[in-house]
Scaffold this motif. Structure first.
Motif, PDB file in Angstrom:
ATOM      1  N   ALA A   1       0.855  -1.184   0.000  1.00 44.14           N
ATOM      2  CA  ALA A   1       0.000   0.000   0.000  1.00 44.14           C
ATOM      3  C   ALA A   1       0.887   1.229   0.000  1.00 44.14           C
TER       4      ALA A   1
ATOM      5  N   THR B   1       0.811   5.021   0.570  1.00 47.00           N
ATOM      6  CA  THR B   1      -0.071   5.973   1.233  1.00 47.00           C
ATOM      7  C   THR B   1       0.686   7.273   1.493  1.00 47.00           C
TER       8      THR B   1
ATOM      9  N   ASN C   1      -4.337   7.001  -2.213  1.00 50.85           N
ATOM     10  CA  ASN C   1      -3.445   5.848  -2.123  1.00 50.85           C
ATOM     11  C   ASN C   1      -3.358   5.106  -3.452  1.00 50.85           C
TER      12      ASN C   1
ATOM     13  N   ARG D   1      -7.919   6.209   1.070  1.00 47.65           N
ATOM     14  CA  ARG D   1      -7.100   7.210   1.752  1.00 47.65           C
ATOM     15  C   ARG D   1      -6.862   6.730   3.174  1.00 47.65           C
TER      16      ARG D   1
END
Length: 316
Positions: free
Chosen positions: A27, A29, A35, A219
């Motif tokens: 991920a 972020t 993301n 997000r």
């Protein structure tokens, strides 16, 4: 205007994190910015969410190259919003995949969405000169689709309307990990300006039924472990309900959009004021909740002009 509209004044660069959420799954972020996800297969890589510009996409690519030198073969886009799709050209992927409905929304309102988001969130569109145009998929599907990266199976599914009518999720069965796009957020406001409040909870139930071990949300931080996943699903549910219910009560008695705004603020400020992009999302969320409560099923197209007119009416 009394204060900067949406996130026009947010020019602070965000700290990037790159978390492994399963074997070969990551991920990307950035403190409440959009993301992206990374799925590494036997011979190639799939990217989930392209970012707003090739400039931002290159930051994702830098992270990918820190863990693998395999080529990027697929880009999957969970929905049509400009901040998610306009960086797709940077990856050089042979396949760009969307749901059928998401593609239809690019055709119907993609340019208007780009123009609107550009003036809402200028920081995300730095380097916009390198965007070659609207992003269209090479491949679409209606309900579900499976992609194999070698032996790694990746299931793409439309589980219901939520953030938009065309949202899809990506599930990697061998690790029981899901990439949900903006259907699920973590400590970040949901953007509901193109959403479907009445369906969102059922779609969250469908995600919860997979009982996944990790989620890369749209997000906010990576959600690792069933406890974190459940917490984020339920906080997203609470945010959506807490936005819609006060606006629906105002609409039912024939109240104004400004009255709906005040009612939603009274309900949501105490619980969500510290969430990322809360102030950015709120006017769009209230406007959409008010419309849906008055029977407008298909979200009205946002334009730069409509954005400003709505904001000015809410500011009095």
């Amino acid at each position: 205007m009394a204060k900067a509209f949406a996130s026009q004044g947010d020019m602070t660069e965000k700290k990037i994190t790159f978390d492994e959420i399963g074997d070969g799954l990551y991920a990307f972020t950035a403190e409440g910015d959009p993301n992206s996800g990374v799925i590494i297969g036997d011979d190639s890589v799939m990217i989930v969410e392209a970012q707003a510009t090739p400039r931002l996409a290159n930051k994702v690519i830098e992270c990918v190259r820190s863990v693998t030198d395999k080529p990027i073969s697929h880009v999957v886009l969970t929905h049509y919003h400009a901040v998610r799709v306009l960086g797709a050209s940077a990856y050089g992927a042979d396949q760009i995949i969307m749901g059928d409905q998401a593609r239809a929304m690019v055709v119907e309102r993609g340019q208007e969405d780009w123009d609107s988001e550009f003036q809402r969130f200028p920081r995300l569109f730095e380097g916009h000169e390198s965007i070659p145009g609207l992003t269209f998929p090479t491949t679409t599907f209606s309900d579900d689709m499976t992609v194999y990266l070698g032996n790694r199976r990746i299931d793409l599914m439309h589980l219901g309307r939520a953030h938009t009518s065309g949202d899809i999720v990506i599930h990697v069965p061998d690790q029981n990990v899901m990439f949900t796009g903006d259907i699920v957020e973590d400590h970040s406001a949901c953007y509901c300006g193109d959403g479907h409040f009445s369906d969102w909870g059922d779609t969250l139930d469908n995600i919860a039924s997979f009982d996944v071990d990790a989620i890369a949300p749209g997000r906010g931080g990576a959600l690792i472990g069933k406890e974190a996943v459940e917490r984020a699903i339920e906080s997203t549910r609470d945010f959506v309900y807490s936005t819609y219910a006060p606006a629906a009560k105002v609409a039912a008695r024939g109240g104004s959009l400004k009255e709906a705004w005040d009612a939603v603020r009274a309900e949501c400020d105490p619980k969500f004021a510290d969430y990322a992009i809360y102030e950015h999302c709120l006017p769009f969320n209230v406007a959409r909740a008010y419309d849906e409560a008055r029977g407008i099923d298909t979200p009205r197209i946002w334009t730069a002009q409509r954005d400003l007119e709505m904001w000015e009416s809410l500011q009095g």
